[in-house]
Design an enzyme around this catalytic site. Structure first.
Site, short mmCIF file in Angstrom:
data_model
loop_
_atom_site.label_atom_id
_atom_site.label_comp_id
_atom_site.label_asym_id
_atom_site.label_seq_id
_atom_site.Cartn_x
_atom_site.Cartn_y
_atom_site.Cartn_z
CG ASP A 15 43.57 7.93 133.86
OD1 ASP A 15 42.56 8.04 134.60
OD2 ASP A 15 43.56 7.24 132.83
CB SER A 16 42.34 4.95 137.14
OG SER A 16 41.71 5.10 135.88
CB CYS A 78 41.05 9.94 136.37
SG CYS A 78 40.08 8.50 136.86
CB THR A 80 36.66 7.38 138.12
OG1 THR A 80 36.12 6.78 136.93
CG2 THR A 80 36.21 6.63 139.33
CD GLU A 156 42.91 0.03 130.01
OE1 GLU A 156 43.81 -0.78 130.22
OE2 GLU A 156 43.03 1.26 130.18
CB CYS A 190 35.28 7.83 131.10
SG CYS A 190 36.54 6.55 131.07
CB THR A 191 40.51 10.27 130.37
OG1 THR A 191 40.74 9.32 131.42
CG2 THR A 191 40.32 11.64 130.98
CG HIS A 192 39.76 4.49 129.12
ND1 HIS A 192 40.17 4.97 130.33
CD2 HIS A 192 40.49 3.36 128.90
CE1 HIS A 192 41.09 4.16 130.83
NE2 HIS A 192 41.30 3.18 129.98
N1 DGL Z 1 40.26 6.84 133.86
C1 DGL Z 1 38.93 6.46 134.26
C2 DGL Z 1 37.98 7.63 134.03
O1 DGL Z 1 38.31 8.59 133.33
C3 DGL Z 1 38.42 5.25 133.53
C4 DGL Z 1 39.07 3.98 133.95
C5 DGL Z 1 38.69 3.55 135.34
O2 DGL Z 1 37.57 3.09 135.57
O3 DGL Z 1 39.54 3.69 136.20
O4 DGL Z 1 36.89 7.62 134.53
#
Ligand code: DGL
Length: 272
Positions: A15-16, A78, A80, A156, A190-192
């Site tokens: 993931d990012s 992720c 994105t 975050e 988005c995984t957050h």
């Molecule tokens: N992990 C990213 C997602 O699921 C969110 C965080 C980012 O913008 O990198 O889209």
């Protein structure tokens, strides 16, 4: 490598940042014997405000990190990254999944009024990845999509409590158009976002199905590994190893919001 050995390899997840731990959590629940190698690009998060070209370059580098280990499948946990990839798979020699297709598939199955809402990062919404995936399954389904630039930052920072008024206000701003449009199913793209599921559920109302993209990717991965006879036959519990591109300390501090066990787990920092 023999087939038998391959089965004992880990599932690679990246993931990012740390949102992908929502997929790891589900993998641990549904495939407890599997080893997981997670890479979170915590030094470069967020990806969601960057160009597609940059996101795809980072994706290649993240996959190269996972490939330094014996992995039998790769999951882009992720939204994105998955949206930027569209229907393209960045690996050819092993199973791969992003989060978009699994989440879209479940949403299409669950919606009764044939109206799906999507929330995601600006890059995710701009890419139309979820919309294209939904329409590839069923072109007649209506979609209302909203970019939520602030939510990743709020999560975050740990503004995740159900009573947090700042996160609630931001979420209301983003979700109201979807609620007003009448979607009965919402993809948390988005995984957050599953970390603030309670706030999202309060705003959308209990009749709306909430879909966690990371969880759906984990379920889909189980299906792929089963179909390709790649599940481990180990009987003892598997273990997770975490790699991050920023500090181990910041991982330990933030991971508790996503997967409490990870905060005390085996974590290594590497330069990318
Ligand atoms: N992990 C990213 C997602 O699921 C969110 C965080 C980012 O913008 O990198 O889209």
């Amino acid at each position: 490598m023999t087939e038998q050995n391959k089965n004992q390899n880990a599932i690679g997840v990246f993931d990012s940042g740390l949102g992908g731990l929502t997929a790891v959590k589900e993998l641990n629940r549904i495939l407890p014997q599997e080893n997981i190698i997670f890479f979170g690009d915590t030094a470069r998060v967020p990806y969601g405000t960057r160009s597609r070209q940059t996101i795809l370059r980072y994706t290649k580098e993240d996959i190269a990190v996972l490939r330094q280990h014996p992995v039998k499948m790769i999951i882009a946990a992720c939204g994105t990254v998955s949206s930027a990839l569209g229907m393209d798979s960045p690996v050819e020699d092993m199973p791969f999944t992003g989060v978009v297709y699994p989440a879209a598939r479940t949403a299409c199955t669950l919606t009764k009024n044939r109206h799906i809402g999507i929330i995601g990062t600006p890059a995710t919404i701009r890419s139309n990845g979820y919309v294209n995936a939904i329409h590839a399954i069923d072109p007649g389904i209506a979609v209302t999509a909203m970019a939520c630039p602030l939510l990743v930052h709020l999560v975050e920072y740990g503004y995740t409590n159900r009573n947090n008024q700042i996160t609630r206000l931001a979420a209301e701003e983003y979700l109201m158009p979807i609620k007003k449009a009448g979607a009965d199913t919402l993809i948390m793209g988005c995984t957050h976002y599953p970390i603030i599921r309670e706030i999202i559920a309060d705003i959308m109302g209990e009749h709306v199905n909430l879909i966690s993209a990371g969880e759906e990717a984990a379920k889909y991965a189980k299906k792929c590994l089963t179909q390709q006879h790649l599940l481990t036959d180990r009987t003892e519990s598997g273990h997770n190893i975490y790699y991050v591109s920023d500090s181990v300390e910041s991982f330990r501090e933030n991971a508790r919001h996503f997967l409490p066990d990870a905060a005390d787990g085996q974590v290594f920092s590497l330069h990318i």
